[in-house]
Design a protein around this motif. Structure first.
Motif, short mmCIF file in Angstrom:
data_model
loop_
_atom_site.label_atom_id
_atom_site.label_comp_id
_atom_site.label_asym_id
_atom_site.label_seq_id
_atom_site.Cartn_x
_atom_site.Cartn_y
_atom_site.Cartn_z
N HIS A 1 0.83 -1.19 0.25
CA HIS A 1 0.12 0.31 0.21
C HIS A 1 0.69 1.60 -0.36
CE1 HIS A 1 -3.25 2.96 1.63
NE2 HIS A 1 -4.33 2.48 0.59
N LYS B 1 -6.97 9.19 7.24
CA LYS B 1 -6.05 7.78 7.00
C LYS B 1 -6.24 7.63 8.90
CE LYS B 1 -3.91 8.16 3.40
NZ LYS B 1 -4.83 7.46 1.90
N VAL C 1 -6.63 -1.45 3.53
CA VAL C 1 -6.45 -2.41 2.62
C VAL C 1 -6.08 -3.65 2.82
CG1 VAL C 1 -3.33 -2.90 2.30
CG2 VAL C 1 -4.43 -0.24 2.54
N ARG C 2 -6.00 -4.12 3.92
CA ARG C 2 -6.19 -5.39 4.61
C ARG C 2 -7.90 -6.23 5.46
NH1 ARG C 2 -1.79 -6.88 8.51
NH2 ARG C 2 -0.40 -5.38 7.88
N ILE D 1 -0.68 -5.81 2.26
CA ILE D 1 -2.13 -7.46 2.44
C ILE D 1 -0.96 -8.55 2.39
CG2 ILE D 1 -3.08 -7.92 1.03
CD1 ILE D 1 -3.75 -5.59 -0.29
N HIS E 1 -3.96 -1.00 7.49
CA HIS E 1 -4.53 0.31 6.81
C HIS E 1 -5.30 0.55 6.63
CE1 HIS E 1 -0.21 0.51 7.41
NE2 HIS E 1 -0.13 1.62 7.62
N THR F 1 -8.62 4.16 4.52
CA THR F 1 -8.34 5.13 3.70
C THR F 1 -10.03 5.97 4.38
OG1 THR F 1 -6.99 4.97 2.18
CG2 THR F 1 -8.58 7.63 2.81
#
Lengths: 798, 391
Positions: free
Chosen positions: A308, B299, B347-348, A314, B321, B323
């Motif tokens: 990212h 963020k 992100v994950r 990830i 992370h 947004t």
């Protein structure tokens, strides 16, 4: 006789007049001074006389430069350099100075074109200048194919530290004048030769094994999400292997199919792979068979895993489950920091592999390989005749020509010398074999004789040229036999051999190598697309893009289609990955399939391949000027002159400005005379494809990251240099394909350059023309063109 | 006749309208069925649960559980805080760890949440004798000063009395000022007061002599002999109570900033290349600056948590992370909910990011390493945390 002075005397006034008239007549009737550039065409001469000569002549040399004495011998590097300077100054608008009479954009363009062509021809002529003997070093891929065909040895020339990368000239990595030999090459050849001979010696033939491996134990399955895999394969030596894998490939909830590949740990790349789509209950057994390097491999669920922008990663999962256990049972059951495996419905969130076992068989030494290695080692170490025969046999195959006794004697001497120094016979003999592989006659293709200036190749030289053209490797036994018989130069025999070679499976090497070089596919992914802007881009998509193009070329070859279909067609070669990328229906099977395209797909022909559209991008956006330059060079055979230095780059749109397309920012190319002279010929070729973004996806609007307002609509219209107008890629392609003669000429030039390993010059033009005429009679079919080139007079000339 | 028919028709019509419309007047986010415990992902209605009070005799601050004892001889009423359960102390947001032992608390207790029925062990005998112990998941837990002042109540000092009996003690005599409240003392009362009672006036500790009849005061209480209530603290003015409130507010801010703001996931959108989007509603009852911090952020980080609000391992490393791509204000949020819902692009897409599951979101706060036992570090620790271990 006394002459009356009165009759012949003139007054001073009369004398002045007479002197004046004589001077005028002298000047008027004296022969014109010859200018150096009068060898140029009239248009260029007129230009120079009108705008330049006044300040750069015998009496006035502004900037210390004289143009009147500048000749037109473009093979002379100093003269060519000066003409290059002339082009640059005029192109940059520096000349003529602002306060002088200014030429029109057309005049500038014409002069630049003419001079650049002359300069380029001169460069080619210089490069093509050759003595009695010409040597063309093998590219590293050709080296690898040669040692495989010679001895059945797999040698990875792209391994780190193995061989230097070959320099390219506009994509081509076989141009002899660029492939110079440095001490570092010799060093690498020495090491490579020792290794190859070692692997080829029959007493070292590794035992072939067949081993099956399970995850942990039988009755378990190994699951792997994106970028994860099972470290299950380890090959101790390079060679021919069969690797079978039993697995299920579960699509993601969106239907996206996983790709399984074998990832080499040390080289950090996938070597083979395929899409796989099966259910959990019905796994499939897939087979990868071929030449593999030694090392450890991971069976990888191949996809790009992203970092990212702000540093987060990830993390995907892998692990072992029981064979009867459903993947859905892993829903929410594992409190971890890694990606979930299944969604609320129990369907995999990302494409997932479930592996049952892997079976590795090899290294397999085939009878064909044993035959290649037969007789390279003598049975009787004391029998000098046998030793000589073995060396002779090997040397003739390796050096691709008859070998004189005196050449073999040198190697015998070497062996004796080694033995005297205490080295055992076998080692000394193998060193001699290595010596042959380090001979300049092995790693170079040599053409010509020291004692005569031949224009034609002899039989062996022709055999080598033919085999390296079609197979990127040495001649086979049959071709050698034909060369030995002295009949290869006979057109009928040559044609027969060419047909045989085209039908051989080794033609696949040409079908892969030539399009990659001609179309400059090495540039694909050179500027990696920004993962924030193009998150779907990854190694498998990139590889699929390249494979579409090489397989398209291959299909065109096998079906012997007209080269017009390079430009415009109603089909392409797709796998599921690319089909998804293009928004088209996925093929039913894994691998690549020929797919018929509907007109509304916007696709058809090489120019709409994602590989071609993306290789000119800069990682964030498409570059229409680069697209145009690529098309001009590769398809039309005209390399545009380089831009002048210190041209300002395009500024990104500011956040408080309305969004505007790249095209509109290139307005200066049409309004500024200095720019328009070249860009009017380049830009339309690229702007025709404005409907395709930086990674080749179809669009109607151009995505602009910063700025206000909506993303603007693209404009793919334009006007070709000949005045023809188009609106969109389809119309453009039709116009281009309509001029098949020009396309064929450019293609034949490129193909001939590839075959002869040098650039075409003005001297080759008559032969190119003959090939063109032959091809025209066969509607410019691809295979026919190849045959015409190989059978041509050009091909048989040095 | 016609008029009668018209009236009957009107009544019938109104009845039909009522039966059709009535269900839609209910807040779609709350569960009106108070006989069952609340479902994951749905806030309960305000009417849910029963009032329970007693001294806090057991507290497990890591798992947000404890026990109240109403009288000397009554069994402990064990409880777990609901994930969105709120604790108030000194009139400010608080956590179990802020409450001193034996402090008298008022709670709103509900039936266990769906899936949490076994968290608080119950015996058949207990249920038979004290059926209200089935209500053992707290949505609200308040000390006396928070309980009464929230509902507009204070105490008017009447004077001091000397108690008699076997254990004579000085008592503070007070009468309620303000509305009657459910579960509270709604008549004059006597609170034990002695030298251990803290008397607060103008940000200072003062002596009992500062207490005068007629003053309006607030008190916190604890157990006293013979089931009386003893005053632990008496606040004589708003200044002193304000100071206590402010200290507690800051203590709680420190806690949430280091443990991250809790909420639950309303919706999930997975991406097939990893990552995705989650919609989170934050729990209520916390300082408004925490929600403002999130509103101002773009963020953030998000990690999954259990119903105890405990996160897995070091939550910074196991966070994703994210947004913020959308912010929504919730009008009239139900009890337990804040007025803020956000949509995050993560992100994950961690396994715990599923509808109804708890998450904690880090705003623009400094990350600190927490004591190891606050996190769930292993499967074993997770199994142990599922059920309250009774002493």
């Amino acid at each position: 006789m006394i002459i009356d002075r009165k009759e012949f005397s003139f007054s001073i006034h009369e004398s002045s007049w007479i002197l004046f008239i004589i001077t005028i007549l002298t000047i008027g009737f004296s022969p014109s001074k010859v200018l150096g550039f009068e060898g140029l065409d009239k248009t260029s001469q007129n230009f120079l006389k009108s705008y330049c000569i006044r300040c750069h002549n015998e009496s006035k040399q502004k900037g210390n430069f004289r143009l009147d004495t500048l000749e037109v011998d473009f093979t002379n590097p100093i003269i060519a350099q000066k003409w290059d300077e002339v082009v640059f100054r005029i192109n940059a608008g520096e000349m003529p100075p602002e306060d002088e009479k200014q030429p029109s954009a057309t005049e500038i363009g014409n002069l630049a074109d003419n001079l650049v062509e002359k300069i380029r021809d001169g460069a080619a002529a210089r490069m093509a200048k050759r003595g009695k003997i010409q040597q063309y070093r093998l590219s590293r891929k050709e080296y690898a194919h040669t040692v495989y065909d010679l001895l059945g040895v797999v040698f990875d020339v792209e391994a780190p530290g193995a061989f230097n990368e070959d320099p390219r000239w506009h994509g081509f990595e076989r141009i002899g004048s660029l492939l110079s030999t440095a001490p570092s090459h010799i060093d690498r050849y020495l090491r490579a030769a020792d290794r190859v001979i070692e692997l080829a010696s029959l007493d070292n033939e590794p035992t072939s094994r067949k081993d099956r491996k399970y995850p942990d134990e039988e009755g378990k399955r190994y699951y792997a999400q994106l970028g994860e895999g099972w470290d299950a394969v380890s090959l101790k030596s390079p060679g021919h292997y069969r690797i079978k894998i039993r697995l299920s490939g579960l699509p993601a909830f969106t239907g996206r199919i996983p790709r399984v590949s074998l990832w080499h740990h040390q080289y950090k790349r996938s070597v083979v792979g395929m899409d796989i789509s099966t259910t959990e209950d019905q796994p499939e057994t897939i087979l990868f068979e071929g030449l593999f390097n030694a090392g450890s491999y991971k069976i990888l669920n191949n996809a790009q895993t992203k970092k990212h922008a702000n540093g987060g990663v990830i993390r995907f999962r892998q692990g072992i489950i029981d064979a009867g256990q459903k993947l859905a049972s892993l829903k929410g059951g594992f409190r971890s920091d890694k990606t979930k495996i299944v969604d609320e419905q129990g369907v995999p969130v990302v494409p997932t592999l479930l592996m049952d076992w892997v079976e590795v068989e090899g290294p397999i030494t085939t009878e064909a390989t044993r035959k290649k290695r037969f007789g390279i080692l003598p049975n009787n170490e004391e029998d000098i005749e046998e030793i000589s025969e073995c060396l002779q046999r090997f040397a003739e195959r390796a050096l691709r020509r008859p070998v004189m006794d005196s050449e073999i004697e040198r190697y015998i001497e070497f062996i004796n010398h080694e033995k005297e120094a205490g080295v055992d016979f076998r080692s000394a003999y193998k060193s001699a074999l290595s010596g042959i592989l380090v001979s300049r006659n092995f790693f170079n293709i040599e053409e010509g004789s020291p004692n005569e200036n031949r224009t034609l190749l002899n039989n062996f030289e022709l055999a080598s040229r033919l085999s390296y053209f079609l197979w990127s490797s040495m001649p086979d036994e049959q071709l050698f036999a034909t060369a030995r018989s002295g009949k290869l130069n006979d057109p009928k025999m040559l044609s027969k051999e060419i047909k045989r070679m085209i039908a051989d499976p080794k033609i696949d090497r040409f079908l892969d190598s030539f399009p990659r070089q001609w179309l400059q596919l090495h540039r694909v992914g050179m500027f990696q697309p920004d993962p924030n802007l193009y998150p779907e881009y990854g190694p498998w998509l990139e590889e699929s893009m390249i494979l579409e193009t090489t397989k398209y070329f291959s299909e065109m070859f096998h079906k012997n289609l007209s080269i017009r279909e390079f430009i415009d067609s109603d089909w392409t070669m797709l796998n599921s990955k690319l089909a998804t990328h293009y928004g088209l229906k996925k093929p039913n099977n894994s691998g690549f399939t020929r797919v018929k395209l509907k007109p509304e797909s916007g696709r058809g022909g090489l120019l709409t391949h994602a590989s071609i559209l993306s290789l000119t991008s800069d990682g964030t956006r498409h570059r229409p000027v680069h697209r145009g330059a690529w098309l001009s060079e590769v398809i039309l055979g005209h390399i545009p002159p380089p831009p002048p230095p210190n041209v300002d780059p395009l500024e990104p749109v500011k956040t408080n400005q309305p969004k505007t397309t790249i095209r509109s920012q290139l307005e200066a190319h049409t309004t500024d005379a200095n720019c328009a002279s070249c860009h009017s010929k380049i830009d339309p070729l690229g702007l025709a494809f404005e409907n395709f973004d930086a990674i080749g996806r179809w669009r109607l609007r151009e995505r602009i990251e910063a700025g206000t307002g909506e993303n603007p609509l693209v404009d793919a219209s334009g006007t070709l240099p000949d005045g023809k107008v188009f609106d969109g890629p389809e119309q453009f392609k039709k116009l281009l394909a309509g001029n098949d003669k020009k396309l064929a000429e450019a293609f034949i030039e490129n193909l001939s350059g590839y075959a002869l390993r040098r650039l075409m010059t003005v001297d080759d033009k008559p032969y190119i023309k003959k090939i063109l005429e032959t091809s025209a009679s066969k509607d410019y079919q691809l295979k026919s063109i190849l045959q015409s080139v190989a059978e041509s007079e050009l091909f048989r000339r040095r | 006749m016609k008029q009668d028919l018209f009236q009957v028709a009107t009544i019938i019509f109104s009845g039909i309208i009522f039966l059709v419309v009535y269900p839609f007047e209910v807040n779609a986010e709350t569960d009106v069925n108070t006989e069952k415990g609340p479902r994951a992902g749905v806030f309960p209605s305000k009417e849910s649960g029963i009032h329970v009070h007693g001294d806090l005799v057991i507290s497990d601050s890591v798992n947000r559980r404890g026990a109240l004892r109403e009288k000397r001889s009554t069994p402990r009423h064990y409880f777990a805080m609901l994930p969105y359960g709120m604790v108030w102390h000194h009139g400010a947001p608080a956590d179990i760890r802020d409450l001193p032992p034996d402090i008298h608390m008022h709670g709103r207790f509900l039936l266990p949440m769906e899936g949490e029925e076994k968290t608080i062990p119950l015996t058949d005998k207990l249920i038979k004798d004290h059926e209200n112990h089935r209500y053992n998941h707290a949505i609200l837990l308040e000390d006396d000063v928070s309980f009464y002042s929230r509902q507009g109540r204070s105490w008017k000092v009447l004077g001091f009395e000397q108690g008699g009996g076997p254990a004579p003690r000085l008592k503070l005599s007070v009468e309620p000022v303000g509305p009657e409240i459910e579960g509270g003392i709604n008549k004059a009362a006597l609170f034990d007061i002695d030298d251990s009672t803290r008397i607060w006036q103008k940000r200072q500790l003062v002596s009992r002599q500062a207490i005068r009849p007629g003053q309006l005061v607030q008190v916190n209480l604890t157990w006293g002999p013979f089931d009386s209530l003893a005053a632990t603290d008496v606040w004589l003015d708003e200044d002193s109570l304000g100071a206590s409130r402010e200290i507690q507010r800051n203590r709680h801010l420190k806690l949430i900033r280091s443990r991250f703001l809790p909420g639950w996931i309303d919706a999930v959108k997975n991406y097939d290349s990893g990552g995705g989007e989650v919609t989170v509603t934050f729990f209520g009852g916390m300082d408004s600056s925490l929600y403002s911090d999130i509103r101002k952020s773009q963020k953030v980080k998000i990690c999954n948590a259990e119903n105890t609000l405990r996160t897995w391992n070091y939550h910074q490393e196991h966070a994703s992370h994210a947004t913020i791509i959308e912010k929504k204000d919730i009008k009239n949020p139900p009890l337990g909910s804040s007025d803020l819902q956000v949509k995050l692009k993560v992100v994950r897409m961690v396994d715990g990011f599923r509808p109804g599951r708890i998450v904690r979101v880090k705003g623009p706060w400094t990350y600190v390493l927490l004591p190891w036992d606050e996190h769930i570090n292993s499967e074993e620790a997770y199994e142990r945390s599922k059920k309250m271990i009774l002493p």
